[in-house]
Design a protein around this motif. Structure first.
Motif, short mmCIF file in Angstrom:
data_model
loop_
_atom_site.label_atom_id
_atom_site.label_comp_id
_atom_site.label_asym_id
_atom_site.label_seq_id
_atom_site.Cartn_x
_atom_site.Cartn_y
_atom_site.Cartn_z
N THR A 126 2.42 -13.61 -2.42
CA THR A 126 2.61 -13.01 -1.10
C THR A 126 3.97 -12.36 -0.98
N GLU A 127 5.00 -13.05 -1.49
CA GLU A 127 6.35 -12.50 -1.41
C GLU A 127 6.50 -11.27 -2.31
N LEU A 128 5.85 -11.29 -3.46
CA LEU A 128 5.90 -10.13 -4.35
C LEU A 128 5.22 -8.93 -3.69
N THR A 129 4.12 -9.17 -2.98
CA THR A 129 3.44 -8.09 -2.26
C THR A 129 4.34 -7.53 -1.17
N ARG A 130 5.06 -8.42 -0.50
CA ARG A 130 5.98 -7.97 0.55
C ARG A 130 7.11 -7.13 -0.05
N LEU A 131 7.60 -7.54 -1.22
CA LEU A 131 8.64 -6.78 -1.89
C LEU A 131 8.17 -5.36 -2.19
N ARG A 132 6.96 -5.26 -2.75
CA ARG A 132 6.44 -3.94 -3.08
C ARG A 132 6.26 -3.10 -1.82
N GLY A 133 5.75 -3.72 -0.75
CA GLY A 133 5.57 -2.99 0.50
C GLY A 133 6.87 -2.42 1.03
N THR A 134 7.94 -3.21 0.94
CA THR A 134 9.25 -2.73 1.39
C THR A 134 9.71 -1.54 0.57
N LEU A 135 9.54 -1.62 -0.74
CA LEU A 135 9.95 -0.52 -1.61
C LEU A 135 9.12 0.73 -1.36
N GLU A 136 7.84 0.55 -1.03
CA GLU A 136 7.01 1.70 -0.68
C GLU A 136 7.48 2.34 0.62
N GLN A 137 7.83 1.52 1.60
CA GLN A 137 8.31 2.05 2.88
C GLN A 137 9.62 2.82 2.70
N LEU A 138 10.43 2.38 1.76
CA LEU A 138 11.70 3.06 1.48
C LEU A 138 11.50 4.33 0.65
N GLY A 139 10.28 4.56 0.20
CA GLY A 139 10.01 5.74 -0.62
C GLY A 139 10.44 5.60 -2.06
#
Length: 323
Positions: A126-139
């Motif tokens: 779950t935390e790894l998914t959140r990390l990826r989501g943050t990086l996607e939001q940052l472009g």
């Protein structure tokens, strides 16, 4: 030639010309659209990213977990159990200021999981998914929508390839020359394979690659070749060292733990060498760096620092009368 003798009402040269134009235009549009989609949204300040975010950006989930292990190991919070299982064990509380990933990895270690099993743990995943989501939001990483669009181009090219194969079979059945068309189909297939390899696991966006390049320059003192000390730079330095320079940094800093934890030394070295040669996911900025990080069998056992840097950095087309 009488129109009645033409396959689909088009002679071989006529179809070949139309088909080549269609294939080339689609390939070019696909490549240009990919270039646009993977631009990102500008460089992100190094201060805006945590070590685990950098690790995920540089090497996906596995490297993010290794970066968290580096934090916990440098603080003496984890150890490896006895052979033959070699599962992880907690050896104390996580250090102050630990990231959410550090905390869930520490909790998972308390469940006697192996290093390979950490990413599959529910809380860690779950935390790894959140990390990826943050990086996607940052472009910095491409989103799932971007990946779907790029794969849509592959489907369009697959449709064109199927059209050519059908024409080829009709041409063969009618006894028409199809050698040139076969050459075009082979070229198109090769182009699709190359595009698939590049789009199957998209690398960071250009903004992400630029950010990693800046981080490599700003943290050059953490390169294994510079013998940085975990005792000097602390848990944060250990995490960023592994995040930027890969699992080989953990191996050279603490070979006993890395070996017992099942972090393959040959894989770490191969990743280091491959990225330096420009073949890995972060090849434009050098990726993981090889070298010695002070040896020692316990965290913080090495010393010294210096300054050095290393850096490391495809196309297809084809065409030929047929059918």
């Amino acid at each position: 030639m009488n129109v009645a003798t033409k396959t689909w009402g088009l002679s071989g040269p006529e179809f070949l010309l139309i088909y080549c134009v269609l294939a080339v235009v689609l390939v070019m549009l696909a490549v240009l659209h990919r270039h646009h989609l993977l631009a990102g949204r500008g460089r992100v300040s190094a201060n805006d990213l945590t070590a685990q975010q950098v690790a995920y950006l540089n090497g996906q989930a596995r490297l993010a977990v290794y970066s968290a292990l580096a934090v916990l190991r440098s603080a003496g919070a984890v150890k490896v159990g006895p052979a033959p299982d070699r599962y992880l064990l907690t050896n104390g509380p996580p250090p102050a200021g630990s990231s959410p990933l550090d905390l869930v990895v520490h909790r998972a270690a308390g469940q006697r999981l192996s290093t390979r099993e950490l990413a599959a743990d529910g809380a860690v995943a779950t935390e790894l998914t959140r990390l990826r989501g943050t990086l996607e939001q940052l472009g910095l990483l491409p989103t799932a929508d971007v990946v779907r669009v790029m794969r849509g181009w592959l489907l369009a090219l697959a449709g064109v390839l199927i059209l050519g194969l059908v024409r080829l079979s009709w041409g063969i059945a009618d006894g028409k020359p199809v050698l040139y068309l076969a050459g075009v189909l082979i070229s198109l297939f090769v182009a699709m394979v190359l595009l698939h390899r590049r789009w199957r696991r998209p690398r960071p966006t250009r903004s992400g690659e630029q950010t990693l390049a800046v981080l490599h320059g700003g943290y050059a003192h953490l390169q294994p070749a510079n013998n940085p000390s975990w005792a000097v730079y602390g848990a944060a330095g250990a995490a960023m060292g592994v995040a930027l320079f890969g699992p080989y940094a953990l191996w050279t800093a603490d070979p006993e733990f890395a070996g017992e934890a099942g972090i393959a030394r040959s894989l770490a070295i191969a990743q280091s060498g491959g990225l330096l040669a420009g073949t890995g996911p972060s090849s434009t900025h050098g990726g993981y760096s090889s070298g010695s990080w002070g040896g020692g069998s316990t965290a913080g056992a090495s010393c010294g620092s210096g300054s050095a840097s290393s850096s490391g950095g495809s196309a297809s087309s084809g065409g030929g009368c047929g059918g």
